[in-house]
Design an enzyme around this catalytic site. Sequence first.
Site, mmCIF file in Angstrom:
data_model
loop_
_atom_site.group_PDB
_atom_site.id
_atom_site.type_symbol
_atom_site.label_atom_id
_atom_site.label_comp_id
_atom_site.label_asym_id
_atom_site.label_seq_id
_atom_site.Cartn_x
_atom_site.Cartn_y
_atom_site.Cartn_z
ATOM 1 N N TYR A 19 -0.984 -0.717 11.161
ATOM 2 C CA TYR A 19 -1.368 -1.353 9.889
ATOM 3 C C TYR A 19 -0.265 -1.134 8.841
ATOM 4 O O TYR A 19 0.205 -2.063 8.185
ATOM 5 C CB TYR A 19 -2.700 -0.769 9.382
ATOM 6 C CG TYR A 19 -2.936 -1.039 7.921
ATOM 7 C CD1 TYR A 19 -3.274 -2.309 7.486
ATOM 8 C CD2 TYR A 19 -2.773 -0.024 6.968
ATOM 9 C CE1 TYR A 19 -3.452 -2.567 6.130
ATOM 10 C CE2 TYR A 19 -2.956 -0.279 5.615
ATOM 11 C CZ TYR A 19 -3.291 -1.549 5.203
ATOM 12 O OH TYR A 19 -3.446 -1.808 3.874
ATOM 13 N N ASN B 114 -5.431 4.712 -3.976
ATOM 14 C CA ASN B 114 -6.773 4.639 -3.348
ATOM 15 C C ASN B 114 -7.781 3.933 -4.251
ATOM 16 O O ASN B 114 -8.447 4.593 -5.067
ATOM 17 C CB ASN B 114 -7.265 6.047 -3.029
ATOM 18 C CG ASN B 114 -6.470 6.692 -1.914
ATOM 19 O OD1 ASN B 114 -5.246 6.839 -2.011
ATOM 20 N ND2 ASN B 114 -7.121 7.077 -0.840
ATOM 21 N N SER C 51 0.837 -1.206 0.000
ATOM 22 C CA SER C 51 0.000 0.000 0.000
ATOM 23 C C SER C 51 0.865 1.246 0.000
ATOM 24 O O SER C 51 1.987 1.237 0.529
ATOM 25 C CB SER C 51 -0.850 -0.039 1.271
ATOM 26 O OG SER C 51 -1.336 1.231 1.582
ATOM 27 N N ASN D 48 -14.474 4.251 6.942
ATOM 28 C CA ASN D 48 -13.330 5.139 7.166
ATOM 29 C C ASN D 48 -12.969 5.885 5.898
ATOM 30 O O ASN D 48 -12.469 6.999 5.941
ATOM 31 C CB ASN D 48 -12.095 4.314 7.566
ATOM 32 C CG ASN D 48 -12.204 3.831 8.989
ATOM 33 O OD1 ASN D 48 -12.508 4.611 9.878
ATOM 34 N ND2 ASN D 48 -11.976 2.542 9.204
ATOM 35 N N ASN D 49 -13.187 5.225 4.782
ATOM 36 C CA ASN D 49 -12.711 5.782 3.509
ATOM 37 C C ASN D 49 -13.763 6.667 2.855
ATOM 38 O O ASN D 49 -14.960 6.541 3.112
ATOM 39 C CB ASN D 49 -12.306 4.658 2.552
ATOM 40 C CG ASN D 49 -11.148 3.860 3.111
ATOM 41 O OD1 ASN D 49 -11.298 2.683 3.396
ATOM 42 N ND2 ASN D 49 -10.024 4.492 3.296
ATOM 43 N N LYS E 221 2.575 -3.769 6.733
ATOM 44 C CA LYS E 221 2.864 -3.820 5.288
ATOM 45 C C LYS E 221 4.365 -3.624 5.046
ATOM 46 O O LYS E 221 4.975 -4.332 4.241
ATOM 47 C CB LYS E 221 2.072 -2.738 4.539
ATOM 48 C CG LYS E 221 0.571 -2.991 4.489
ATOM 49 C CD LYS E 221 0.232 -4.187 3.608
ATOM 50 C CE LYS E 221 -1.242 -4.500 3.567
ATOM 51 N NZ LYS E 221 -1.565 -5.788 2.949
ATOM 52 N N ARG F 152 -5.937 12.933 -3.228
ATOM 53 C CA ARG F 152 -5.523 11.529 -3.308
ATOM 54 C C ARG F 152 -5.589 11.046 -4.753
ATOM 55 O O ARG F 152 -6.286 11.629 -5.589
ATOM 56 C CB ARG F 152 -6.461 10.636 -2.472
ATOM 57 C CG ARG F 152 -6.434 10.892 -0.978
ATOM 58 C CD ARG F 152 -5.131 10.447 -0.334
ATOM 59 N NE ARG F 152 -5.152 10.643 1.104
ATOM 60 C CZ ARG F 152 -4.839 11.795 1.708
ATOM 61 N NH1 ARG F 152 -4.495 12.849 1.002
ATOM 62 N NH2 ARG F 152 -4.865 11.883 3.034
HETATM 63 N N1 UDP Z 1 -12.026 12.043 3.925
HETATM 64 C C1 UDP Z 1 -12.995 12.916 4.390
HETATM 65 N N2 UDP Z 1 -14.103 12.408 5.013
HETATM 66 C C2 UDP Z 1 -14.273 11.071 5.220
HETATM 67 C C3 UDP Z 1 -13.285 10.178 4.743
HETATM 68 C C4 UDP Z 1 -12.170 10.693 4.122
HETATM 69 O O1 UDP Z 1 -12.871 14.139 4.233
HETATM 70 O O2 UDP Z 1 -15.301 10.681 5.819
HETATM 71 C C5 UDP Z 1 -10.849 12.563 3.225
HETATM 72 C C6 UDP Z 1 -9.511 12.254 3.868
HETATM 73 O O3 UDP Z 1 -9.166 13.255 4.824
HETATM 74 C C7 UDP Z 1 -8.573 12.226 2.671
HETATM 75 C C8 UDP Z 1 -9.459 11.695 1.552
HETATM 76 O O4 UDP Z 1 -10.796 11.946 1.953
HETATM 77 O O5 UDP Z 1 -8.142 13.533 2.309
HETATM 78 C C9 UDP Z 1 -9.294 10.195 1.290
HETATM 79 O O6 UDP Z 1 -9.459 9.501 2.525
HETATM 80 P P1 UDP Z 1 -9.460 7.907 2.574
HETATM 81 O O7 UDP Z 1 -9.629 7.518 4.018
HETATM 82 O O8 UDP Z 1 -10.454 7.372 1.600
HETATM 83 O O9 UDP Z 1 -8.019 7.508 2.042
HETATM 84 P P2 UDP Z 1 -6.562 7.738 2.701
HETATM 85 O O10 UDP Z 1 -6.606 8.981 3.523
HETATM 86 O O11 UDP Z 1 -6.290 6.519 3.493
HETATM 87 O O12 UDP Z 1 -5.646 7.876 1.531
#
Ligand code: UDP
Length: 336
Positions: free
Chosen positions: A148, A178, A124, A197-198, A152, A230
């Site tokens: 986590y 992503n 990742s 979470n995502n 990895k 992202r």
């Molecule tokens: N994000 C957000 N609200 C959410 C989930 C994510 O604003 O409920 C934002 C987060 O801060 C980041 C982007 O969306 O800038 C992608 O977040 P994600 O968790 O999907 O991926 P990662 O941060 O692990 O790359």
Amino acid sequence: MSVLVTGGAGYIGSHTCVELLEAGYDIIVIDHFQQSNIQSLNHVKQLTNKEFKIYHIDLINKDHLETVFLENSIDAVIHFASLKSVGESVHFPLKYYQNNIVGTLNLIALMQQYHVKKLVFSSSATVYGNTQEVPIKENAVLQTINPYGRTKLIIEEMLRDIYTSDNSWSITILRYFNPIGAHESGLIGEHTDGIPNNLMPYITQVAIGKRKELRIFGSDYPTKDGTGIRDYLHVMDLANGHVKSLNKMKDSKGLFTYNLGTGKGYSVLEIIQVFEKATGVNIPYRIVERRHGDSAVCYADPSKALKDLEWAAKRDIFDMCVDAWRWEKNLNASKV
Ligand code: UDP
């Protein structure tokens, strides 16, 4: 060629199973079905019209795992099986080290014992930590900021040591950016337990009415609109990256590492705009505090994968939103 897919019922695993079967590979799937369900594999069979063996096994149990090697002739392994929640890993680090590291050790030891020395490992972009320099190349500094991510990185380091000790291995480490979206049929996609979470699963749950509004984590980042950027890629493009990796490994040895991303960055606000345009559904949102551990900008330089694997993401952000939305609607109608 027969490929053992660990974690094949999961989000990326199930889409990769479709791509592998369609490319003519035979597969054997292992999953412990804790964060996935058998239905996704039934749909893989339905989509491809092909059969394959499924083992309900936890990699932690080496004896059970060995039966798979005894009962099948395996040429290569794609290793997805992993616990994957960053937040959970902070609260239960031992669970993550036990499951991800010990499970992988068992798998690699058996591969060694049974002379199966081709491995694609699901890593990742988290191994780059909060890097400041974009686009990110594979030789960027590696640093992790949660358990986590550390699992990895530790596995990557283990694989580098294994290759150094025995260069008859062929190992490909794929660092995903992503992944979002779902298979175009709407039959397989990401199953999210509880509050997502995502970003994309959260957006689709707001769109379907399961959640009131999206909370945007920070609008004061040094980006064009202040929200985080992202590199989102379609899960089917990501799945195809595994097939391309295996194709290359058929007759080559070595340890190779590739970024799989589109090379383009989108902000949270841009994703909302594209999603609204692609689906016609309005996404209410509220700006809240930054989320701890988030970086401002993260996107790949995917040129190495293009050069060596002839892989590039084909689907755009519009396709990703359309497919994610179709999946959410099917999930809600319990069609999947
Ligand atoms: N994000 C957000 N609200 C959410 C989930 C994510 O604003 O409920 C934002 C987060 O801060 C980041 C982007 O969306 O800038 C992608 O977040 P994600 O968790 O999907 O991926 P990662 O941060 O692990 O790359």
